[in-house]
Design a protein around this motif. Structure first.
Motif, PDB file in Angstrom:
ATOM      1  N   PHE A  55      15.765  11.288  10.922  1.00 12.75           N
ATOM      2  CA  PHE A  55      15.146  11.816   9.705  1.00 12.75           C
ATOM      3  C   PHE A  55      15.461  13.294   9.518  1.00 12.75           C
ATOM      4  O   PHE A  55      15.654  13.760   8.395  1.00 12.75           O
ATOM      5  N   ASP A 309       7.243  12.672  12.946  1.00 14.14           N
ATOM      6  CA  ASP A 309       8.452  12.802  13.761  1.00 14.14           C
ATOM      7  C   ASP A 309       8.302  13.913  14.794  1.00 14.14           C
ATOM      8  O   ASP A 309       8.745  13.774  15.944  1.00 14.14           O
ATOM      9  N   THR A 458      11.516   7.368  13.235  1.00 12.49           N
ATOM     10  CA  THR A 458      12.396   8.519  13.321  1.00 12.49           C
ATOM     11  C   THR A 458      12.927   8.639  14.739  1.00 12.49           C
ATOM     12  O   THR A 458      12.284   8.243  15.707  1.00 12.49           O
TER      13      THR A 458
END
Length: 878
Positions: A55, A309, A458
């Motif tokens: 990501f 994330d 992620t």
């Protein structure tokens, strides 16, 4: 919901107590988990394992598109799901032990590499992250267990297929876990250390709910246990009918309970679980672990998408994340939102009546609720109940406390708040199991837009359980891959694109050296960059120069025991393929632009067939083991009609091909002078002029292709092979050479090999259809530092984001983007001895001495080929 313990610690000792309180699994059938929550009927689950996307490397537009896609995924949910993320430590013991066991000329290098990896592991945690989605089936209304299981299997299959299709639109891929994978996941959820050291074997799984039998028994077809029990029951009923006295006497006898068989829950259950106010202590066969559950209780007013994330990628092993997402009916939510809107509206009106300014927070909250109600009415949004838990593990209380404090600090840095579930850590443990059951509760309401900011998939972990180290991630994790793992990789092909000086040769040298203990490596080296490595690993050095190409292009392979029926098989077709490859070879050698006319090809075909027939070699596979012809014989037959010799009947050479070939006759020996008897072979074509380099590259590749097919036909267990072509654009710039290389890339997997191509002129490589075919057939791709003049074509070909584009332009030496399924940043690192071996700088004196030795040997007779370019004074180098 569990009740609070009455004492400061509550002990669940023994398998029976642990099974009753913590292990809900009762059976695993065809990827479906049967769970018992203490209700009248079983509940059923299936589990999907997913890959992830990086990501952080995406551009802002791509991130927005991904979040919008995740919104659509959430809006399409009609049932609750659990997303489970497990941060597990890498187990390098097996990899390092295999390096230490190497006892040959590579032992010093491998042990130095093992020491280097141990140093990397000591500096920071090496973590492997696994992502799962737990999917439930609706509760069945029937009490027939078999019918309920069949209904659940059908429903779960449809739900899993639909979820995978939806996730593929987000760029994610995954698969449904089988019975063994599910059992291992549950085992690691209780005791992660023991799950890695002592995984449940297939034999143990087969023993669940079955009688143990002797291994010496003949394995015939046996009736199942249920059939045997039914027969025994019928037999007893028939025996008891005529004897009523025996029946009455049996009724008076006290009924004894029959012991059960070993069940699936007993395979994963720990020996004991002790509940404390501050943690749960799980004891197993080797030791114990302390488990603490953190609950997200406070969320900020706004959060950027993908904020999870930063927490998931925390550099801490033995940390699990459990996200429970449950869609709520709009009617239920609308009424509650209406009450909240009334409260805020009343607060605003009360302030106005008192002559005070309205509270800004109340006014903003009222606007948010009204906007959410409007979007709910239009169907643009839905309301979800979300619970996020973090499970922290430690072998000691101190380790648990330190890891907990670091994780809490990371959560607080993002303006979130997570608190330990005091006195409820046993419920927290149950909530983090892959049961899809939220025992802790602690849920919060979120709309689709805010729930989408929790996007959890992620990361970029592409490592395998076995293989060799390719590099390291920026977060310190190792990239360990086995190119020949057919279960995870489609093939062992790889392409490397980089500008000059980016470190692509250094990368290929270090990786190929690490693969040498298990596979053969054949290098086609246009710039003599692998000489130092070849000498250090005692490899085989083959020098092709403008004096001799050392290879006879007419070589065949065959078995004396071949049958006539083999003519239509792969072995029989090899002769036809050899003829076509020779025509391609002569196109590169005799034409100006690598293309001959159809008439010229027809003439070459007649000459080639006649040349082989002159040696008694035909389409019959039984003749292929005979001594092959050579280039001098081919020249004699080609030019025979021009010299007035009509014996061969090939016609006159009106195209001047024999005149063009005559100047190259000195390059080709009567017999091949290369014997592949080494695991590392360096074909050096540096001394070939620019016109002959594509010819030499094609000749070597076709020679290796012939040897691979020969090894397969001999039906002997062979080592895997890597064919490494440095600067493959030399061959790709010619159409026929590009076609041959593309076909080679498609077929080499069947022969236990992998094709590795590297180039710095990416435009020449990507400008043809064959080049794009090679890219499509390469499972592994490594893009290193790019030049501004080539970055646009690379970006279009590999569909890179602007963030990835900027990363490649600013990459340092040895850095790049590596991909098997998704792109991940990777840096090439090496131990001191590996770096010394990969050094391309050689002293001039040693280079001159090796060249002189080669020239001396190439002047020897053709009937007895020299030992692959090495002097007979040094037979150990052969």
């Amino acid at each position: 919901m569990f009740t609070l313990p009455r004492t400061p610690s509550q002990m669940f000792g023994g398998i029976g107590s642990v099974l009753k309180s913590f292990v809900r699994v009762r059976e695993i059938v065809d990827g479906v988990v049967c769970l018992n929550f203490g209700r009248k009927m079983y509940e059923y689950r299936s589990i999907i394992k997913l890959t992830t996307l990086n990501f952080s490397l995406m551009s802002e537009e791509d991130q927005d598109a991904l979040i919008e896609g995740f919104k659509g995924f959430l809006n399409g949910l009609s049932f609750p799901v659990q997303i489970l993320i497990k941060n597990l430590p890498y187990r390098l013991d097996e990899y390092l032990n295999s390096l230490d066991k190497i006892d040959d000329e590579l032992s010093d290098v491998m042990r130095d590499h093992a020491h280097f990896v141990r140093q990397l592991a000591s500096r920071r945690a090496l973590i492997k992250r696994n992502f799962y989605i737990v999917i439930p089936a609706d509760q069945s209304m029937t009490r027939n267990k078999e019918e309920a299981l069949r209904n659940a299997q059908t429903q779960l299959q449809l739900r899993c297929d639909e979820l995978l299709r939806q996730l593929e639109r987000l760029g994610l891929s995954g698969h449904r876990l089988n019975d063994k994978e599910i059992l291992h996941l549950y085992q690691s959820s209780f005791l992660s250390e023991e799950a890695k050291l002592f995984p449940i074997s297939d034999n143990l799984m087969a023993g669940a709910n079955n009688l143990m039998v002797s291994a010496k028994e003949p394995q015939g077809e046996k009736p199942d246990l249920q059939t045997l029990l039914e027969k025994d029951e019928d037999y007893l009923l028939e025996e008891e009918k005529p004897d009523k006295k025996r029946k009455k006497k049996k009724q008076k006898t006290k009924k004894q309970k029959t012991p059960d068989f070993v069940s699936v829950p007993e395979l994963i259950a720990p020996s004991s679980i002790e509940v404390f106010p501050w943690a749960v202590r799980i004891a197993g066969e080797l030791g114990h672990e302390f488990v603490r559950t953190l609950v997200f209780v406070n969320y900020p007013r706004s959060a950027y998408p993908g904020w999870l994330d930063a927490i998931i990628q925390v550099d801490e092993p033995n940390v699990d994340f459990s996200l429970h997402i449950s869609p709520l009916p709009p009617q239920q939510v609308t009424s509650r939102l209406g009450r909240k809107a009334t409260e805020f509206r009343g607060s605003v009106l009360a302030s106005q009546r008192q002559g005070k300014a309205p509270d800004p927070s109340a006014a903003i909250a009222l606007q948010d609720i009204e906007g959410l109600r409007e979007r709910l009415a239009r169907g643009d949004e839905r309301i979800f109940s979300l619970s996020l838990f973090v499970q922290v593990r430690g072998r000691t209380r101190r380790e648990l406390s330190e890891r907990n404090n670091r994780l809490v600090a990371a959560i607080r840095s993002l303006d979130f708040r997570a608190l330990p579930a005091h006195w409820q850590h046993h419920a927290g443990l149950l909530s983090c199991l892959p049961d899809g059951d939220n025992q802790l509760g602690r849920a919060r309401l979120f709309g689709t837009s805010s729930a989408a900011t929790f996007y959890p998939f992620t990361g970029s972990d592409i490592s395998m359980d076995s293989g060799v180290m390719f590099g390291v991630h920026p977060n310190g994790s190792l990239v360990i891959l086995n190119p020949f793992n057919s279960q995870e990789l489609e093939n062992a092909n790889m392409v490397v694109f980089a500008k000059s000086g980016a470190g692509k040769s250094f990368f290929l040298k270090t990786v190929s050296c690490r693969l040498l203990p298990t596979c053969n490596v054949y290098v086609i080296d246009p710039e003599a960059e692998y000489n130092n490595l070849c000498e250090r690993v005692h490899g085989q050095y083959v020098r092709l120069s403008s004096e001799s190409l050392q290879l006879n292009p007419f070589d065949l392979y065959g078995r004396p025991d071949a049958l006539e029926e083999d003519e239509g098989t792969d072995e029989g077709n090899f002769f036809r393929e050899k003829i076509l490859n020779l025509i391609t070879f002569f196109e590169l050698l005799l034409s100006d632009e690598g293309i001959l006319s159809q008439k010229e090809k027809a003439f070459l075909y007649r000459c080639l067939i006649k040349t082989y027939e002159n040696r008694g070699i035909t389409m019959d596979p039984r003749t292929h083991h005979r001594t092959p012809p050579n280039m001098q014989e081919f020249f004699v037959i080609m030019s025979s009609a021009s010299r007035g010799d009509k014996r061969f009947g090939v016609g006159e050479d009106t195209f001047g091909l024999s005149d063009r070939l005559e100047r190259y006759l000195h390059l080709f020996p009567s017999r091949t002078r290369v014997i592949l008897d080494n695991r590392f072979v360096d074909f050096n074509i540096r001394e070939l002029n620019d016109a002959l380099k594509p010819v030499g590259l094609f000749l070597i590749t076709e020679f290796l292709w012939t040897k691979l097919r020969q090894a397969r036909q001999e039906r002997v267990l062979q080592r895997h092979s890597i064919i490494l072509i440095d600067e493959a654009w030399l061959l790709m710039q010619f159409q026929q050479g590009a076609k041959f290389l593309a076909a080679f890339a498609r077929r080499i997997r069947k022969y236990g090999g992998g094709l590795w191509c590297t180039t710095q002129n990416s435009d020449d490589f990507l400008g043809s259809e064959e080049g794009r075919t090679i890219l499509a057939m390469a499972t592994m791709k490594f893009l290193m530092k790019q030049d501004s003049s080539t970055i646009e074509s690379v970006m279009r070909t590999f569909r890179l984001s602007p963030g990835q584009r900027n990363f490649l332009l600013a990459a340092r030496r040895g850095e790049g983007l590596f991909s098997t399924k998704s792109w991940t940043p990777m840096e090439v690192v090496a131990s001191p001895k590996e770096a010394e071996m990969a050094n391309t700088t050689l002293t001039l004196a040693s280079s001159v001495r090796s060249t002189e030795a080669l020239l001396e040997e190439l002047e020897l007779e053709d009937l007895e080929p020299p030992l692959n370019g090495y002097s007979k004074k040094h037979p150990e180098r052969a």
